[in-house]
Design a protein around this motif. Structure first.
Motif, short mmCIF file in Angstrom:
data_model
loop_
_atom_site.label_atom_id
_atom_site.label_comp_id
_atom_site.label_asym_id
_atom_site.label_seq_id
_atom_site.Cartn_x
_atom_site.Cartn_y
_atom_site.Cartn_z
N MET A 107 0.84 -1.17 0.00
CA MET A 107 0.00 0.00 0.00
C MET A 107 0.89 1.25 0.00
SD MET A 107 -2.83 1.07 2.81
CE MET A 107 -4.32 1.45 1.95
N LEU A 108 0.51 2.22 -0.77
CA LEU A 108 1.25 3.48 -0.87
C LEU A 108 1.05 4.28 0.42
CD1 LEU A 108 2.99 4.82 -3.03
CD2 LEU A 108 0.99 6.09 -3.75
N ARG A 109 2.15 4.68 1.03
CA ARG A 109 2.10 5.41 2.29
C ARG A 109 2.99 6.65 2.23
NH1 ARG A 109 -0.76 2.12 5.61
NH2 ARG A 109 -0.39 -0.08 5.28
N THR A 110 2.72 7.57 3.12
CA THR A 110 3.50 8.79 3.22
C THR A 110 4.64 8.58 4.21
OG1 THR A 110 1.56 10.13 2.73
CG2 THR A 110 3.42 11.25 3.76
N VAL A 111 5.84 8.92 3.78
CA VAL A 111 7.03 8.89 4.62
C VAL A 111 7.56 10.32 4.68
CG1 VAL A 111 9.36 7.97 4.93
CG2 VAL A 111 7.58 6.54 3.89
N LYS A 112 7.68 10.85 5.90
CA LYS A 112 8.17 12.23 6.07
C LYS A 112 9.50 12.20 6.79
CE LYS A 112 3.70 14.52 6.26
NZ LYS A 112 2.84 15.45 7.04
N VAL A 113 10.42 13.05 6.32
CA VAL A 113 11.69 13.23 7.00
C VAL A 113 11.80 14.71 7.38
CG1 VAL A 113 12.84 11.28 5.89
CG2 VAL A 113 12.94 13.51 4.81
N TYR A 114 12.57 14.97 8.40
CA TYR A 114 12.64 16.32 8.93
C TYR A 114 14.09 16.77 9.08
CZ TYR A 114 7.73 15.60 9.99
OH TYR A 114 6.39 15.36 9.88
N GLY A 115 14.26 18.07 9.29
CA GLY A 115 15.57 18.65 9.58
C GLY A 115 16.59 18.39 8.49
#
Length: 104
Positions: free
Chosen positions: A1-9
């Motif tokens: 399933m297509l999912r959102t992956v967020k990275v920060y900084g």
């Protein structure tokens, strides 16, 4: 399933964007996705501290590294957040080495 992956900084700065869409089943797949698409992140991530958040849950990887293998809910967003040095929470450097090992 297509999912959102967020990275920060600094991860977002290094990758050139902060939000990705990827096919992942478990949080470890998100780490694999990042390392496969940005191999230079391996050294960067090995030398810093990170928190992995799934939905509203902050994974307790130092005590339960098996949480990287837990299935995701349909709407879960996976966040990889740099932890500011001295912010407490114990020594996660060795922990992230384990995450990298699992990611491989």
């Amino acid at each position: 399933m297509l999912r959102t992956v967020k990275v920060y900084g600094h991860l977002a700065e290094h990758c050139g964007q902060s939000v990705f869409e990827a096919v992942v089943r478990v949080p470890a797949d998100a780490i694999k996705f990042l390392l496969c698409n940005f191999p230079e992140l391996r050294g960067l991530m090995r030398d810093n501290y990170y928190r992995v958040v799934v939905g509203s849950q902050n994974l307790q990887l130092d005590k339960h590294p098996e949480q990287l293998g837990y299935p995701l809910a349909a709407d879960d967003v996976i966040k990889v957040v740099p932890v500011v040095s001295g912010a407490g929470g114990g020594d996660n450097r060795g922990l992230f080495g384990a995450i990298l090992g699992i990611g491989l």
